[in-house]
Design a protein around this motif. Structure first.
Motif, PDB file in Angstrom:
ATOM      1  N   LEU A  73     -11.010  -7.081  11.488  1.00 31.37           N
ATOM      2  CA  LEU A  73     -10.839  -7.184  12.938  1.00 31.37           C
ATOM      3  C   LEU A  73     -10.898  -5.820  13.615  1.00 31.37           C
ATOM      4  CD1 LEU A  73      -7.977  -9.851  13.149  1.00 31.37           C
ATOM      5  CD2 LEU A  73     -10.449 -10.207  13.181  1.00 31.37           C
ATOM      6  N   GLY A  74     -11.369  -4.823  12.893  1.00 28.09           N
ATOM      7  CA  GLY A  74     -11.438  -3.477  13.452  1.00 28.09           C
ATOM      8  C   GLY A  74     -10.347  -2.581  12.893  1.00 28.09           C
ATOM      9  N   ILE A  75     -10.276  -1.353  13.393  1.00 24.82           N
ATOM     10  CA  ILE A  75      -9.262  -0.398  12.931  1.00 24.82           C
ATOM     11  C   ILE A  75      -7.933  -0.722  13.595  1.00 24.82           C
ATOM     12  CG2 ILE A  75      -8.555   2.018  12.941  1.00 24.82           C
ATOM     13  CD1 ILE A  75     -11.532   2.763  12.803  1.00 24.82           C
ATOM     14  N   LEU A  76      -6.913  -0.938  12.775  1.00 27.78           N
ATOM     15  CA  LEU A  76      -5.583  -1.269  13.280  1.00 27.78           C
ATOM     16  C   LEU A  76      -4.565  -0.316  12.658  1.00 27.78           C
ATOM     17  CD1 LEU A  76      -5.637  -5.185  13.015  1.00 27.78           C
ATOM     18  CD2 LEU A  76      -5.983  -3.781  15.058  1.00 27.78           C
ATOM     19  N   GLY A  77      -3.934   0.511  13.487  1.00 29.67           N
ATOM     20  CA  GLY A  77      -2.897   1.418  12.996  1.00 29.67           C
ATOM     21  C   GLY A  77      -3.449   2.644  12.297  1.00 29.67           C
ATOM     22  N   ALA A  78      -4.430   3.305  12.895  1.00 25.74           N
ATOM     23  CA  ALA A  78      -5.051   4.472  12.265  1.00 25.74           C
ATOM     24  C   ALA A  78      -4.039   5.574  11.981  1.00 25.74           C
ATOM     25  CB  ALA A  78      -6.171   5.013  13.161  1.00 25.74           C
ATOM     26  N   GLU A  79      -2.972   5.643  12.776  1.00 34.56           N
ATOM     27  CA  GLU A  79      -1.980   6.703  12.592  1.00 34.56           C
ATOM     28  C   GLU A  79      -1.183   6.548  11.299  1.00 34.56           C
ATOM     29  OE1 GLU A  79      -0.003   3.501  15.191  1.00 34.56           O
ATOM     30  OE2 GLU A  79      -2.015   4.320  14.808  1.00 34.56           O
ATOM     31  N   HIS A  80      -1.285   5.399  10.652  1.00 30.00           N
ATOM     32  CA  HIS A  80      -0.538   5.156   9.415  1.00 30.00           C
ATOM     33  C   HIS A  80      -1.365   5.447   8.166  1.00 30.00           C
ATOM     34  CE1 HIS A  80       2.404   3.362  12.024  1.00 30.00           C
ATOM     35  NE2 HIS A  80       1.571   2.407  12.403  1.00 30.00           N
ATOM     36  N   ALA A  81      -2.587   5.944   8.335  1.00 32.56           N
ATOM     37  CA  ALA A  81      -3.482   6.167   7.199  1.00 32.56           C
ATOM     38  C   ALA A  81      -3.020   7.346   6.349  1.00 32.56           C
ATOM     39  CB  ALA A  81      -4.906   6.416   7.691  1.00 32.56           C
ATOM     40  N   CYS A  82      -3.414   7.336   5.079  1.00 30.23           N
ATOM     41  CA  CYS A  82      -3.196   8.468   4.182  1.00 30.23           C
ATOM     42  C   CYS A  82      -4.549   9.044   3.788  1.00 30.23           C
ATOM     43  CB  CYS A  82      -2.404   8.044   2.942  1.00 30.23           C
ATOM     44  SG  CYS A  82      -3.221   6.815   1.897  1.00 30.23           S
ATOM     45  N   THR A  83      -4.553  10.099   3.005  1.00 28.71           N
ATOM     46  CA  THR A  83      -5.807  10.719   2.587  1.00 28.71           C
ATOM     47  C   THR A  83      -6.371  10.008   1.363  1.00 28.71           C
ATOM     48  OG1 THR A  83      -4.801  12.289   1.052  1.00 28.71           O
ATOM     49  CG2 THR A  83      -4.902  12.936   3.380  1.00 28.71           C
ATOM     50  N   ARG A  84      -7.624  10.284   1.049  1.00 31.61           N
ATOM     51  CA  ARG A  84      -8.268   9.697  -0.138  1.00 31.61           C
ATOM     52  C   ARG A  84      -7.518  10.087  -1.413  1.00 31.61           C
ATOM     53  NH1 ARG A  84     -13.837   8.955  -1.537  1.00 31.61           N
ATOM     54  NH2 ARG A  84     -14.232   8.429   0.644  1.00 31.61           N
ATOM     55  N   ASP A  85      -7.183  11.362  -1.545  1.00 30.27           N
ATOM     56  CA  ASP A  85      -6.480  11.819  -2.746  1.00 30.27           C
ATOM     57  C   ASP A  85      -5.121  11.136  -2.863  1.00 30.27           C
ATOM     58  OD1 ASP A  85      -8.574  13.455  -3.428  1.00 30.27           O
ATOM     59  OD2 ASP A  85      -7.603  15.318  -2.786  1.00 30.27           O
ATOM     60  N   GLU A  86      -4.429  10.984  -1.744  1.00 32.86           N
ATOM     61  CA  GLU A  86      -3.123  10.321  -1.773  1.00 32.86           C
ATOM     62  C   GLU A  86      -3.270   8.864  -2.189  1.00 32.86           C
ATOM     63  OE1 GLU A  86      -0.672  12.800   1.673  1.00 32.86           O
ATOM     64  OE2 GLU A  86      -2.037  11.164   2.249  1.00 32.86           O
ATOM     65  N   ALA A  87      -4.274   8.182  -1.652  1.00 38.55           N
ATOM     66  CA  ALA A  87      -4.477   6.774  -1.982  1.00 38.55           C
ATOM     67  C   ALA A  87      -4.769   6.602  -3.472  1.00 38.55           C
ATOM     68  CB  ALA A  87      -5.617   6.198  -1.147  1.00 38.55           C
ATOM     69  N   LEU A  88      -5.627   7.444  -4.021  1.00 34.68           N
ATOM     70  CA  LEU A  88      -5.943   7.359  -5.450  1.00 34.68           C
ATOM     71  C   LEU A  88      -4.713   7.678  -6.293  1.00 34.68           C
ATOM     72  CD1 LEU A  88      -9.471   9.007  -5.346  1.00 34.68           C
ATOM     73  CD2 LEU A  88      -8.972   6.606  -5.887  1.00 34.68           C
ATOM     74  N   GLU A  89      -3.899   8.603  -5.838  1.00 33.93           N
ATOM     75  CA  GLU A  89      -2.654   8.923  -6.551  1.00 33.93           C
ATOM     76  C   GLU A  89      -1.719   7.713  -6.573  1.00 33.93           C
ATOM     77  OE1 GLU A  89       0.188  12.326  -7.771  1.00 33.93           O
ATOM     78  OE2 GLU A  89      -1.978  12.244  -7.555  1.00 33.93           O
ATOM     79  N   LEU A  90      -1.632   6.997  -5.442  1.00 31.45           N
ATOM     80  CA  LEU A  90      -0.762   5.827  -5.368  1.00 31.45           C
ATOM     81  C   LEU A  90      -1.241   4.713  -6.287  1.00 31.45           C
ATOM     82  CD1 LEU A  90      -0.147   5.769  -1.518  1.00 31.45           C
ATOM     83  CD2 LEU A  90       1.526   6.321  -3.282  1.00 31.45           C
ATOM     84  N   TYR A  91      -2.533   4.681  -6.579  1.00 32.57           N
ATOM     85  CA  TYR A  91      -3.110   3.659  -7.454  1.00 32.57           C
ATOM     86  C   TYR A  91      -3.160   4.100  -8.928  1.00 32.57           C
ATOM     87  CZ  TYR A  91      -4.967  -0.349  -4.799  1.00 32.57           C
ATOM     88  OH  TYR A  91      -5.118  -1.532  -4.107  1.00 32.57           O
ATOM     89  N   THR A  92      -2.681   5.298  -9.229  1.00 35.92           N
ATOM     90  CA  THR A  92      -2.748   5.790 -10.609  1.00 35.92           C
ATOM     91  C   THR A  92      -1.417   6.409 -11.028  1.00 35.92           C
ATOM     92  OG1 THR A  92      -3.806   7.818  -9.765  1.00 35.92           O
ATOM     93  CG2 THR A  92      -5.252   6.099 -10.657  1.00 35.92           C
ATOM     94  N   ARG A  93      -1.188   7.661 -10.676  1.00 40.54           N
ATOM     95  CA  ARG A  93       0.015   8.356 -11.147  1.00 40.54           C
ATOM     96  C   ARG A  93       1.299   7.702 -10.661  1.00 40.54           C
ATOM     97  NH1 ARG A  93      -0.782  14.821 -11.690  1.00 40.54           N
ATOM     98  NH2 ARG A  93      -3.037  14.887 -11.945  1.00 40.54           N
ATOM     99  N   ALA A  94       1.305   7.228  -9.402  1.00 43.52           N
ATOM    100  CA  ALA A  94       2.521   6.615  -8.873  1.00 43.52           C
ATOM    101  C   ALA A  94       2.874   5.352  -9.643  1.00 43.52           C
ATOM    102  CB  ALA A  94       2.354   6.300  -7.383  1.00 43.52           C
ATOM    103  N   GLY A  95       1.867   4.549  -9.979  1.00 45.70           N
ATOM    104  CA  GLY A  95       2.125   3.360 -10.785  1.00 45.70           C
ATOM    105  C   GLY A  95       2.601   3.713 -12.172  1.00 45.70           C
ATOM    106  N   ALA A  96       2.043   4.766 -12.751  1.00 49.37           N
ATOM    107  CA  ALA A  96       2.474   5.205 -14.081  1.00 49.37           C
ATOM    108  C   ALA A  96       3.928   5.653 -14.057  1.00 49.37           C
ATOM    109  CB  ALA A  96       1.573   6.331 -14.567  1.00 49.37           C
ATOM    110  N   GLU A  97       4.317   6.341 -12.988  1.00 54.07           N
ATOM    111  CA  GLU A  97       5.706   6.791 -12.879  1.00 54.07           C
ATOM    112  C   GLU A  97       6.662   5.608 -12.810  1.00 54.07           C
ATOM    113  OE1 GLU A  97       8.549   9.133  -9.681  1.00 54.07           O
ATOM    114  OE2 GLU A  97       6.438   9.721  -9.837  1.00 54.07           O
TER     115      GLU A  97
END
Length: 538
Positions: free
Chosen positions: A460-484
């Motif tokens: 439906l378009g961009i909703l809440g752009a101010e809540h976005a994170c960076t690419r590196d942060e997103a990949l970290e949340l899907y890898t190292r954060a889950g491992a922790e």
């Protein structure tokens, strides 16, 4: 002299060259440039080493901390639903399955669909299902919180015009009280015990096929928040027969009606232990993570502080009492069982955090990573601060927002939908948080999740752009954060000594433009040294 590696995977592009050497399921060497790759081959390559040259870039396998592997495996067995577009298509598929199913038996659908994908934008009714399968009991599942039954199934479940409401649930009714077929939350849980058990072999076939599709999506580790005792047994056998192709951390699904039926949370846990289900059972590929509680509903019944946009007299449903939730958490903590609690709406998160606080105030202190809020879709700054102070982990799923954005906007309103999963605020505050897909409620596409987290773009378009994170942060949340969160030697990295869980993508996940990253899938994946080759996805 080093014992040769069993496997060397070399990934190269026009400008990069890298390699990983694997022995006994672990990474023994890593090289990130041409000279290092040559040296790695010279040190670790022997006569028996399998060398796999690949075009692309190395990446850790994704760690999906909220993914319904068991439900997705069952979907393989049900009437296919993911691509239906009309009520008539649903009825035709049910009619076809009924033609090959003995009269008087159940016809059960997969759950990976939503009524908003239909032209009619509604559920089928019991009457419509009766016409498609008059001689069968029919259950049309939709996600984990809703289902539609035909008249025979409603009657078998004791749901009638005079049966009354079900605790912690919803029965849709016509003006005269006749049930229309839709059951939600507690009303659905109450009838599920009458469903026929799938054969263990069928479940294992589903697990094997589904876990292979996970690997093809780049997912190597899942934390499954809704596993039944029956499914746990099937997973154990799949693991023993080498038919499980991801690392799975299972949570025993424990909704309030099951706890009440046992008498208390302690009695319920006693019952699990009597069945041989103990905390941390398993090994490096299959492990019992803990217990799953449910404090509120999903899109249609999450507990909200303010009324629903499409139902101004409704604020959602709390599925556990304050005392019941507090005691359930107390029992899990004192008996060494990690516990994840589904809390989607902001009022649901309030109820959960209040219960954790009551136990902490009573001196019942949990270990780090053992108390998790599942979803936490609506969390403001004060709630995030409370979660941090209480050492609560949050597993959040951008894919859930994107996959169901139209229903969320319709039910909650666009303003609230825009604030769902506030990644920027969570990270800036220092919250303990990881990412998941919530598949099959949402698509199995962590790459799309990463793009949603970084752009906040939805259908439906961009909703809440101010809540976005960076690419590196997103990949970290899907890898190292889950491992922790999951621990047990996982790292979510491609480093010496780490489990050999990695993949090769045709693009660099960190640096590829959004349009090149969208739709990317691995060409090869390695899990504990086990190699799967994947066909190119068109």
């Amino acid at each position: 002299m080093n014992v040769p590696a069993e496997l060397i995977v070399e990934a190269r592009t026009d400008t990069t060259r890298a390699a990983v050497a694997v022995r006994d399921g672990r990474i023994v060497a890593v090289a990130a440039d041409a000279a290092g790759v040559d040296a790695l081959h010279g040190t670790w390559c022997g006569d028996s080493t399998s060398v796999l040259p690949q075009h692309g870039v190395l990446a850790p396998l994704f760690i999906d901390t909220h993914n319904h592997l068991a439900l997705a495996s069952r979907n393989v067995l049900g009437v296919p639903m993911h691509d239906v577009r009309t009520i008539d298509e649903i009825l035709d598929r049910i009619r076809e399955r009924a033609a090959h199913t003995p009269a008087g038996s159940w016809v059960i659908t997969a759950a990976d669909w939503h009524e908003m994908q239909l032209q009619e934008r509604r559920f089928p009714t019991a009457v419509e299902l009766d016409e498609a399968a008059p001689d069968h009991l029919v259950l049309v599942q939709r996600g984990g919180h809703n289902a539609v039954l035909n008249s025979a199934a409603l009657a078998a479940a004791g749901v009638t015009a005079t049966s009354g409401d079900v605790a912690d649930g919803y029965v849709a009714r016509a003006d005269d009280g006749t049930p229309t077929g839709l059951l939600q939350d507690g009303a659905l849980t109450a009838m599920q015990s009458m469903l026929p058990e799938a054969s263990q072999e069928d479940l294992i076939n589903g697990i094997e096929a589904t876990s292979r599709t996970y690997r093809a999506a780049g997912v190597g580790v899942v934390r499954d928040p809704a596993v039944s005792v029956e499914e746990w047994g099937a997973l154990q056998r799949a693991r023993s027969e080498n038919r499980l192709h991801v690392r799975a951390f299972s949570m025993i699904f424990s909704p309030a009606p099951l706890i009440a039926a046992a008498g208390s949370m302690d009695d319920y846990l006693d019952g699990l232990e009597a069945k041989g289900i103990h905390p941390d059972d398993g090994d490096d590929l299959l492990r019992l993570w803990g217990i799953k509680l449910v404090v509120d509903g999903g899109v249609e019944a999450a507990a909200l502080r303010e009324p629903y946009a499409d139902r101004p007299d409704f604020t959602g449903t709390l599925l556990m009492t304050p005392d019941g939730l507090t005691d359930a958490l107390r029992a899990c903590v004192t008996r060494g069982r990690p516990v994840g609690t589904h809390a989607c709406g902001d009022a649901g998160v309030d109820a959960f955090l209040d219960a954790v606080q009551r136990n902490v105030d009573r001196g019942i202190q949990h270990e780090h990573g053992s108390i998790v809020v599942e979803h936490g879709a609506l969390m403001d700054a004060d709630q995030i601060a409370r979660a941090i102070a209480l050492d609560v982990h949050i597993t959040a799923q951008e894919a859930l927002r994107d996959g169901l954005i139209a229903p969320f906007v319709e039910a909650w309103g666009q303003e609230r939908a825009a604030t769902m999963f506030p990644w920027r605020e969570l990270l800036d505050a220092g919250a303990s948080v990881s990412a998941g897909t919530d598949h099959p409620i949402s698509p199995l596409d962590p790459i799309a999740g990463v793009l949603g987290m970084t752009t906040r773009r939805t259908r439906l378009g961009i909703l809440g752009a101010e809540h976005a994170c960076t690419r590196d942060e997103a990949l970290e949340l899907y890898t190292r954060a889950g491992a922790e969160l999951l621990r047990h030697d996982l790292t979510g990295t491609i480093t010496v000594g780490a489990p050999a869980d990695f993949s090769v993508y045709p693009v660099d996940l960190h640096h590829a433009p959004d349009e090149a990253l969208a739709g990317a899938h691995p060409t090869l994946s390695v899990l504990a040294g086990d190699v799967l080759h994947h066909q190119k996805v068109s």
